[in-house]
Structures are given as C-alpha cells and as structure tokens.
Design an enzyme around this catalytic site. Sequence first.
Site, short mmCIF file in Angstrom:
data_model
loop_
_atom_site.label_atom_id
_atom_site.label_comp_id
_atom_site.label_asym_id
_atom_site.label_seq_id
_atom_site.Cartn_x
_atom_site.Cartn_y
_atom_site.Cartn_z
N ASP A 161 -22.97 20.63 -20.93
CA ASP A 161 -22.68 19.47 -20.00
C ASP A 161 -23.90 18.67 -19.93
O ASP A 161 -24.28 18.22 -18.90
CB ASP A 161 -22.38 19.98 -18.72
CG ASP A 161 -21.65 18.82 -18.08
OD1 ASP A 161 -21.30 17.97 -18.57
OD2 ASP A 161 -21.37 18.97 -16.60
N CYS A 183 1.93 22.57 -19.80
CA CYS A 183 2.27 21.99 -18.31
C CYS A 183 3.71 21.77 -18.21
O CYS A 183 4.11 21.59 -16.76
CB CYS A 183 1.27 20.68 -18.35
SG CYS A 183 -0.32 21.13 -18.28
N CYS A 218 -11.88 9.73 -7.52
CA CYS A 218 -11.96 11.09 -7.42
C CYS A 218 -12.78 11.71 -6.28
O CYS A 218 -14.10 11.16 -6.46
CB CYS A 218 -12.47 11.71 -8.87
SG CYS A 218 -12.39 13.35 -8.86
N CYS A 224 -14.34 18.61 -5.17
CA CYS A 224 -12.92 18.89 -4.94
C CYS A 224 -12.43 19.72 -5.75
O CYS A 224 -12.21 19.72 -7.13
CB CYS A 224 -12.26 17.50 -4.62
SG CYS A 224 -10.65 17.94 -4.26
N CYS A 267 -2.81 24.46 -9.21
CA CYS A 267 -2.06 24.69 -10.68
C CYS A 267 -1.61 26.39 -10.84
O CYS A 267 -2.35 27.07 -10.41
CB CYS A 267 -3.24 24.59 -11.66
SG CYS A 267 -2.74 24.76 -13.48
#
Length: 374
Positions: free
Chosen positions: A147, A201, A227, A254, A261
């Site tokens: 990252d 999904c 966001c 968050c 999910c």
Amino acid sequence: MVSTLQNTDFTLLTADIKKWGLTLGFQEIGITDTDLTHEAVMLNNWLSRRYHGDMDYMARHDGSNGTSRAIPSSIVPNTVRVITARLNYEAPAARDSWDVIDDDEAAFISRYALGRDYHKVMRTKLQSLATKIAASVEGFEYRVFADSAPVMEVALATKAGIGWRGKHTLLLNRDAGSMFFLGEIYVNLPLAVDTATTEHCGSCRKCLDICPTQAIVAPYLLDARRCISYLTIEHKGSIPVEFRNAIGNRIYGCDDCQLVCPWNKYAVSTVEPDFAIRHQLDDIRLLELWAWPESEWLSRVAGSAIRRIGYERWRRNLAVAMGNAIRSEKVEVAAREAIGAALLATRLAETALVREHIDWALAAGPQNETVKLV
C-alpha cells in the site's frame, strides 16, 4: 541451488513461492500477469468524476494508455508477473465493533489499525519472500509494495484468484471475508498464473445501504469524498459539516460496509503478534483519548498506522465524535457536560482547524434539552 533465468523450472518455482509465503505467515499467495486494460478504463472514469477528492497522488501517474498504475512495467521495468499476498488482520479479542459504534462515549477505530502499522508488517514479510526467491534465481528483479505506491492491488488480487471485488469496492474472499491486507511483489519472472475466481455478491446491497454517508454511490463505485475513512484519515482540512453527524464516534476509519457484509462471518482472526491490540484502542473512551497530550499520543501510536494522520487531525476527529456525544440522547447529561467542559478547557490552545470543530461540537446539545457547557 541457484538457477539462471534460462534454466529455471517456473512451474516448480511458482509452487515453492506459494509454500514459502505460507511459511512466512501469509494466508494465501496468488500470481497474475500484468494486463490491467479493463481496470485502467474504470480507474480513469473514477478519476474523471473527482471521486478521489484530495488524493491527488491517485491521478499523478497518467500515461498515454490510461494511468501508469495500470501498467506495472511502467513502474518497475521488466515486470511480467505480480505476486499478491493476503494477510488476515482481525484481532480475536477486540470488543464487538457494533457495540463500540453504538456506545456514543466510546471511540471507534477501524479494526485494521488496532495493532502495528500493516505497512511495516507486510513489507517485512514480502521482502523476506523476495529474498528467498532471489536466493534461488540468478537475475531476479523485483519491487515490493505494501500500500505504498500506485498499485491497483484489488484488481491484481482479483486476477490472481485471491477473491473478487465486492460492491463496496474491497476484495472479498469466500473463506476469509474482507478483513485482510494485500501486498504485492512485481517480478521479472514468467511464473505460472492463477485463474480468477467468480463473484458472489449476487443481489445483496447491504454495504450500500449501511454506509452512514452514502459514499457507495452505486455497486462497485465509491465517492471517496463522502467516505468516513477518507474524511478521518486522508482529508487534511475541515470535515464538511454535512457529514459530521453521520461520522458518529468513528475517529479513525469506518468498517460499516465490512461489518454488515455476509461474507465476513467467515473472517478468520489473525495469528500475527504484531496485530495484537495496543493500548486498549478497541474499547476506549473519547474523554480518555482527548486527555492525551501530543507527547503521549506520539508515544502510544508509535509504530501504528494511526500516526500518519498527525495529532491535529486526530484532535479534529475526536472533536467531531465528542460533539456527536454531546448531541446524543443516549449519553447522560453529566457525561455530556464533562465532554463539553473538556473541549472548552483546551479550546484556546488548539489549532484553528481543531478549534473550528470544537465550536461546532459545543454549538448545541440534544433537541429540547439544555446542556450546561460553561
């Protein structure tokens, strides 16, 4: 025994790399080629909408055929394959996230940030894997990413069969949900590639519906400017007033879209010691955190991903959460007064940015109820 690029058995080496990765503590290793043509189109469409907000680095790598982040060899010459590694992070002993979010006097910190900075952990493990490969193949060229550069890690992990992109835009894995980190090694080795998995999904839209600020504007499309993770971590200025109430007590990141999910019922707790909870950050009061002077904050978040936002943004985020606690009818009047008094006591010593958020926090209490703040 060291082999040359010309006489290496890349099928055997691929199997060895996956075995070495598991030995180093990764939960999964996948390998893909470097063709991200389709993903480049999606990225450019996203950038053209300005959904990246202040994250200008996202648009800094434009090339003639899309962005260079979608052309791995433009970042690391001679790259022909990308190794993707998955590492679980969910701490087994953390206080239940929904309990914290529902406790307006507590501070919610995204669960990935409760332990040591994942950048450091991932980079160390990936480097160890790269060193192992280098000891086996003469002429091996590589670069490790955790990252830390313009890498389309979800797209690459999807192609490598690690999982599929969920409607919240994060990677999902049938056996592990989404509570994991991804890291990559760009390599010049023609390793055997993995097959992408299918998506699962279906018609579910729980992540879209739960988002406090409706940042997931459509399936697979996130407006980062809305966001909470972006607002509390990436955004450097004043948090837009229209989002402050929705932030609640989320002071760093968050997790709502992940928590709701269905696939995260399969999330596997980490066994990585570096991801153990530090300083009880999974279950700590807003007032306690506000009492940390900068010297103490620097000491407590040393080696943590939290440190990257700096003390000013940390205080800004706390002021918003404390303002929401003052407004909450679930918080006792005495507790609201104590929170207000703590904000007022330090107001003049704060930066202009933090002071503006304190003033918002102190502006009003719950409807039809007077809260004594001075």
